[in-house]
Design an enzyme around this catalytic site. Structure first.
Site, PDB file in Angstrom:
ATOM      1  N   ASP A 258      42.031  21.242  23.854  1.00 26.64           N
ATOM      2  CA  ASP A 258      42.019  21.576  25.291  1.00 26.64           C
ATOM      3  C   ASP A 258      41.672  20.253  26.319  1.00 26.64           C
ATOM      4  O   ASP A 258      41.071  19.528  25.859  1.00 26.64           O
ATOM      5  CB  ASP A 258      41.004  22.688  25.555  1.00 26.64           C
ATOM      6  CG  ASP A 258      41.151  23.422  26.796  1.00 26.64           C
ATOM      7  OD1 ASP A 258      42.112  23.139  27.538  1.00 26.64           O
ATOM      8  OD2 ASP A 258      40.500  24.206  27.048  1.00 26.64           O
TER       9      ASP A 258
ATOM     10  N   HIS B 287      38.801  35.269  28.443  1.00 27.80           N
ATOM     11  CA  HIS B 287      38.204  33.769  28.590  1.00 27.80           C
ATOM     12  C   HIS B 287      37.066  33.826  29.430  1.00 27.80           C
ATOM     13  O   HIS B 287      36.812  34.396  30.485  1.00 27.80           O
ATOM     14  CB  HIS B 287      39.308  32.968  29.241  1.00 27.80           C
ATOM     15  CG  HIS B 287      39.054  31.476  29.307  1.00 27.80           C
ATOM     16  ND1 HIS B 287      38.217  30.772  30.216  1.00 27.80           N
ATOM     17  CD2 HIS B 287      39.915  30.389  28.604  1.00 27.80           C
ATOM     18  CE1 HIS B 287      38.320  29.496  29.922  1.00 27.80           C
ATOM     19  NE2 HIS B 287      39.327  29.271  28.894  1.00 27.80           N
TER      20      HIS B 287
ATOM     21  N   HIS C  72      38.999  27.843  22.091  1.00 29.58           N
ATOM     22  CA  HIS C  72      39.705  26.518  22.962  1.00 29.58           C
ATOM     23  C   HIS C  72      38.432  25.611  22.554  1.00 29.58           C
ATOM     24  O   HIS C  72      37.404  25.790  22.939  1.00 29.58           O
ATOM     25  CB  HIS C  72      39.480  26.828  24.445  1.00 29.58           C
ATOM     26  CG  HIS C  72      40.555  27.685  24.951  1.00 29.58           C
ATOM     27  ND1 HIS C  72      40.787  28.146  26.067  1.00 29.58           N
ATOM     28  CD2 HIS C  72      41.749  28.092  24.282  1.00 29.58           C
ATOM     29  CE1 HIS C  72      41.767  28.754  26.426  1.00 29.58           C
ATOM     30  NE2 HIS C  72      42.265  28.770  25.144  1.00 29.58           N
TER      31      HIS C  72
ATOM     32  N   CYS D 225      35.583  29.417  24.680  1.00 29.30           N
ATOM     33  CA  CYS D 225      35.970  28.029  25.205  1.00 29.30           C
ATOM     34  C   CYS D 225      34.943  27.170  24.956  1.00 29.30           C
ATOM     35  O   CYS D 225      33.880  27.621  26.145  1.00 29.30           O
ATOM     36  CB  CYS D 225      36.644  28.094  26.692  1.00 29.30           C
ATOM     37  SG  CYS D 225      36.893  26.811  27.488  1.00 29.30           S
TER      38      CYS D 225
ATOM     39  N   TYR E 230      46.365  18.774  31.261  1.00 33.02           N
ATOM     40  CA  TYR E 230      47.286  19.205  30.038  1.00 33.02           C
ATOM     41  C   TYR E 230      48.349  17.948  29.509  1.00 33.02           C
ATOM     42  O   TYR E 230      49.694  18.168  29.590  1.00 33.02           O
ATOM     43  CB  TYR E 230      48.241  20.330  30.404  1.00 33.02           C
ATOM     44  CG  TYR E 230      47.105  21.759  30.388  1.00 33.02           C
ATOM     45  CD1 TYR E 230      46.965  22.266  29.173  1.00 33.02           C
ATOM     46  CD2 TYR E 230      46.378  22.159  31.554  1.00 33.02           C
ATOM     47  CE1 TYR E 230      46.134  23.462  29.098  1.00 33.02           C
ATOM     48  CE2 TYR E 230      45.531  23.175  31.247  1.00 33.02           C
ATOM     49  CZ  TYR E 230      45.253  23.802  30.293  1.00 33.02           C
ATOM     50  OH  TYR E 230      44.404  24.620  29.929  1.00 33.02           O
TER      51      TYR E 230
HETATM   52  C1  DNO Z   1      42.242  25.947  31.774  1.00 37.54           C
HETATM   53  C2  DNO Z   1      42.228  27.315  31.007  1.00 37.54           C
HETATM   54  C3  DNO Z   1      42.206  28.385  32.063  1.00 37.54           C
HETATM   55  C4  DNO Z   1      42.511  29.717  31.085  1.00 37.54           C
HETATM   56  C5  DNO Z   1      42.664  30.878  31.899  1.00 37.54           C
HETATM   57  C6  DNO Z   1      42.568  31.999  31.050  1.00 37.54           C
HETATM   58  O1  DNO Z   1      42.524  25.073  31.458  1.00 37.54           O
HETATM   59  O2  DNO Z   1      41.305  27.468  29.853  1.00 37.54           O
HETATM   60  O3  DNO Z   1      43.090  28.471  33.041  1.00 37.54           O
HETATM   61  O4  DNO Z   1      44.032  29.571  30.722  1.00 37.54           O
HETATM   62  O5  DNO Z   1      41.418  31.019  32.377  1.00 37.54           O
HETATM   63  O6  DNO Z   1      43.164  33.328  31.786  1.00 37.54           O
END
Ligand code: DNO
Length: 351
Positions: A308, A198, A263, A236, A322
């Site tokens: 996301d 990520h 993402h 992402c 979330y």
């Molecule tokens: C946040 C996420 C991050 C992700 C980590 C992966 O919303 O995108 O916390 O899960 O960085 O290791």
């Protein structure tokens, strides 16, 4: 290709039964949360997630995250034991049917925001980042709490840990990442797992700590550390996209088919190192979402997608970033974009 949705397990106020009701979701993204970072995950805990998914008519194919112990990032002598545990986790996850593992290599902290509930004009609220506020924060005090952070440290431990990074710059962090990949990617290949790092969020150093998965040049350097298809990326958009210098479309094509997990979220850049999160559609923020989707498809992307963050809407108040509602709207929007661009989603056959 599969549309997925992150689920924090049984304690998540967003119930898996609700996730099932979002029309386009095939698979959950989850992790084992009852084990300290660096330890081996029990087969029981892994099957518990898998069974929860199956009984909701979903699958469990993506883990986010198997966290990397700080001793690995620091290159300490104790790293080999943690790497062996990591490898064991990959074997166990592969046996349980997991195909993709997301992780990050950010020192100490995961994603960072300066505000968790920035009010937006429509009455919703969202996560926001303002470098000026961040510069005034003391990282050794727990002023903020984000879902991705390891909060098991005492204040003293956290101070010690931050001090240990004094001699670690970008070069050292890259060296330690290479050491990790050399040990772990061959295991991922055996386990049938695509590893997906990520990006750093935001994509620049914070609190004097180095961050290395930040832009095109660093992304290419990462991919060349271990040239295997199993050594790939979580792309992402909200992370890379927080820097105006990052041309996301160009980065996607430069990733040469090594994106395994996408993402896809939008953000609005409000100034230099200042942004807030928005609903997913293009007109809500600063990112060109159809352009990103097209670039992914042109690059041959056939991995997992998830919406996301987004905003907290309709009075929802759950884990920052979330919520159910805006992510569900995001999933629908993203599915529509992919479908209109001719993407093929795996056909879902729910019980
Ligand atoms: C946040 C996420 C991050 C992700 C980590 C992966 O919303 O995108 O916390 O899960 O960085 O290791």
């Amino acid at each position: 290709m599969k549309m997925t949705f992150r689920w924090y397990g049984k304690s998540d106020p967003v119930k898996i039964e609700y996730i099932r009701q979002i029309p386009v979701i095939d698979s959950i993204v989850s992790a084992v949360y009852d084990v300290p970072v660096g330890e081996v995950w029990s087969e029981e805990s892994i099957s518990e997630i898998k069974n929860a998914a199956l009984s909701a008519g979903l699958t469990f194919e993506v883990v986010e995250s198997v966290p990397v112990h700080e001793d690995i990032k620091l290159g300490r002598a104790t790293r080999d034991g943690y790497i062996a545990n990591y490898a064991e986790n990959l074997m166990r996850l592969g046996r349980a049917g997991v195909k993709c593992v997301c992780y990050n290599f950010m020192p100490v902290f995961d994603w960072l925001r300066s505000e968790l509930k920035m009010p937006l004009p429509d009455g919703s609220n969202a996560l926001a980042y303002d470098e000026e506020t961040v510069l005034g924060m003391d990282p050794a005090k727990s002023e903020l709490s984000l879902p991705g952070w390891d909060e098991s440290y005492t204040r003293e431990q956290l101070k010690e840990l931050l001090k240990s990074y004094e001699n670690i710059g970008e070069k050292e962090l890259f060296d330690n990442l290479r050491y990790f990949l050399e040990a772990v990617i061959p295991v991922a290949e055996k386990a049938g797992i695509n590893m997906a790092i990520h990006p750093d969020d935001p994509p620049w150093g914070i609190f004097g700590l180095p961050r290395i998965i930040t832009d095109l040049e660093h992304m290419k350097r990462f991919l060349s550390l271990y040239p295997s298809e199993n050594n790939g990326l979580t792309f992402c958009t909200g992370s890379f996209g927080a820097s105006r210098d990052n041309d996301l479309v160009k980065m996607i094509s430069a990733a040469e088919g090594r994106i395994h997990f996408a993402h896809l979220r939008n953000i609005k850049i409000d100034g230099y190192r200042r942004f807030h999160e928005t609903g997913h559609p293009t007109r809500e923020g600063s990112l060109d979402m159809p352009g990103i989707v097209r670039a992914l498809l042109e690059s041959g992307f056939d991995g997992y997608v998830r919406p996301d963050h987004g905003r907290m809407i309709w009075g929802e108040s759950v884990r920052p970033g979330y919520g159910l509602y805006d992510r569900a709207l995001g999933a629908m929007y993203l599915y529509g974009l992919f479908e209109a661009c001719g993407a093929k989603f795996d056909k879902k056959e729910r019980k």
